[in-house]
Design an enzyme around this catalytic site. Sequence first.
Site, PDB file in Angstrom:
ATOM      1  N   SER A 144      46.927  54.869  40.561  1.00 26.08           N
ATOM      2  CA  SER A 144      45.900  53.852  40.408  1.00 26.08           C
ATOM      3  C   SER A 144      44.494  54.291  41.112  1.00 26.08           C
ATOM      4  O   SER A 144      44.620  55.230  41.848  1.00 26.08           O
ATOM      5  CB  SER A 144      46.268  52.563  41.094  1.00 26.08           C
ATOM      6  N   TYR A 157      49.587  48.359  48.832  1.00 27.55           N
ATOM      7  CA  TYR A 157      49.651  48.992  47.327  1.00 27.55           C
ATOM      8  C   TYR A 157      48.718  50.255  47.428  1.00 27.55           C
ATOM      9  O   TYR A 157      49.149  51.265  46.847  1.00 27.55           O
ATOM     10  CB  TYR A 157      48.980  48.052  46.427  1.00 27.55           C
TER      11      TYR A 157
END
Length: 253
Positions: A144, A157
């Site tokens: 990501s 995350y």
Amino acid sequence: MAMKFSGQVALVTGAAAGIGRATALAFAGEGLKVVLADRDAHGGEETAELIRAAGGEAFFQACDVTCAEQVKALIEAGKARYGRIDYAFNNAGIEIEQGRLGEGNEATFDAIMGVNVKGVWLCMREELNLMLGQGGGVIVNAASVAGVNAAPKMSIYSASKHAVIGLSKSAAIEYAKKNIRVNAVCPAVIDTEMFRRAYQADPKKGEFAAAMHPVGRIGSVEEVAMAVLYLCCDQAAFTTGHALVVDGGATVI
Ligand code: NAD
């Protein structure tokens, strides 16, 4: 020039929805047989049906990527059914509301790290051993932009996606002379269920998400799928250990 695939079989985890489903459909559209894995059996079977309805070949195997036995069984099932796995997209991942780091709790940490890091590592371990035995292959891991830059209120995350890039780069070097390439794809905000859960409950967050990208919009699942297919295709033979951002310019500002 069209992308070329010398391999015939692709594996996609997290294939029941979002980016995973779009990538599975894209592989099938290139004529590859696709092994689909997800812990959501309903969505996974639905993806298999979509592929078959379009004239492609796929099978779904229920698999929780945090479970070593299930991951081993998945890779064995793919090999038993199609003989090999040439391309693996380790895409299954989760995002949970986190708040600032000081407000975090252990259960959230364990859940995110379990799927996003351990899950990817378990899949890579089995895939790399299979690919070594068959003489080569390509792995793409879902990271990501949160694995490249800071992600306030998403620190766990973000750490999990930094770890995915670390796993990808290290394995790329370890297996570079074995005809196995390993890369990561790093999307910014993409229009999926994950995005809707995180942003759309609050319309202001949705507008903010679009504005984060210099191109003025969020991305589509097909745009990520095309980046994954590029990293797998023959023309990307010299690309390994790379973390490819698909982000509408978000990481350069
Ligand atoms: P999604 O929630 O739409 O789909 C994720 C899929 O993974 C689901 O089908 C889910 O059932 C499956 N899954 C979750 N945990 C699993 C487990 N333990 N075992 C097997 N399957 C499991 O998410 P998405 O938006 O398509 O995201 C796919 C990947 O891309 C994730 O790794 C995510 O972190 C990453 N990503 C997404 C975005 C975004 O904006 N959507 C941005 C950057 C990166």
